[in-house]
Design an enzyme around this catalytic site. Structure first.
Site, short mmCIF file in Angstrom:
data_model
loop_
_atom_site.label_atom_id
_atom_site.label_comp_id
_atom_site.label_asym_id
_atom_site.label_seq_id
_atom_site.Cartn_x
_atom_site.Cartn_y
_atom_site.Cartn_z
N SER A 172 1.01 -1.29 -0.10
CA SER A 172 0.04 0.00 0.29
C SER A 172 0.78 1.41 0.03
O SER A 172 0.55 2.41 -0.41
CB SER A 172 -0.98 -0.04 1.30
OG SER A 172 -0.23 0.07 2.56
N LYS A 208 0.82 4.28 6.86
CA LYS A 208 0.09 5.24 5.75
C LYS A 208 0.81 6.80 6.17
O LYS A 208 1.54 6.96 6.84
CB LYS A 208 -1.28 5.16 6.03
CG LYS A 208 -2.13 3.92 6.24
CD LYS A 208 -1.97 3.13 4.98
CE LYS A 208 -2.84 1.97 4.98
NZ LYS A 208 -2.82 1.04 3.69
#
Length: 219
Positions: free
Chosen positions: A72, A111
């Protein structure tokens, strides 16, 4: 006349023994032994430095190691990358954080912080708009017109769950963050589960220490 010495023998000259020429195998064996000794000396020299560095990283700077799981954060971070996380640092915009996600998962998520506490937010349909520069929300008629949106506005498509949460706010609440993966097409992030509570944040990713060829500071 001096009397002659009787019975004294002259010692024979000492012959120097010729050094035997070493075979290739013996030369290679000596080289290997020398290399091994050099490695041991380097280890003896480096070990105290490594121990001190570990102590500084993990106790004085209050950091912890973390392994990236998944794709990701490509291309910034790759699957199985090992990073150092600073646990005492308060996240800033666009920094990468690790945190316990508000969904069932055995892993910490990694993230990038996009929305900070105090940023203006508004929704239209399934779109969320985030702005940290504007002082007030745009007029309702201009919300979907990109040309009329305030400078610095970020627009993302969000899930129903996130929409239900974000539609309650005009600003991101204190102590909460909106995060996205760099690989937007393959990332479970705030678009799916909403804001991240600051209490769930482990820390800020600051340094990658593996793989060796990728060692360096993370931005």
């Amino acid at each position: 006349m001096a009397p002659k010495e009787v019975g004294k023998k002259t010692a024979p000259p000492v012959r120097k023994r010729k050094k035997r020429k070493l075979t290739k195998e013996e030369i290679e064996k000596r080289k290997k032994k020398k290399r091994k000794e050099n490695v041991i000396e380097i280890i003896k020299f480096m070990l105290p430095i490594v121990i001190v560095a570990i102590f500084v990283f993990f106790f004085i700077l209050n950091t912890s190691p973390h392994m990236v799981d998944g794709d990701s954060m490509k291309p910034t971070l790759m699957n199985k990358d090992r990073v150092i996380v600073r646990r005492t640092k308060v996240p800033e915009r666009y920094e990468i954080i690790t945190f316990k996600p508000p969904v069932k998962s055995e892993y910490q998520y990694v993230k990038r912080v996009i929305g900070m506490p105090g940023d203006l937010v508004w929704t239209e349909g399934n779109d969320l708009f985030i702005n940290h520069q504007a002082e007030s929300l745009p007029k309702e008629s201009a919300m979907s017109a990109a040309s009329e949106l305030p400078d610095g506005t970020i627009k993302v498509n969000i899930s129903e769950e996130c929409l239900e949460q974000m539609s309650q706010f005009k600003k991101i609440p204190t102590g909460h963050y909106f995060v996205l993966g760099d690989n937007r097409n393959n990332s479970s992030d705030s678009r799916a589960f909403g804001l991240v509570d600051g209490n769930a944040i482990e820390g800020v990713v600051s340094f990658r220490f593996a793989p060796f060829k990728e060692i360096g500071w993370i931005k």
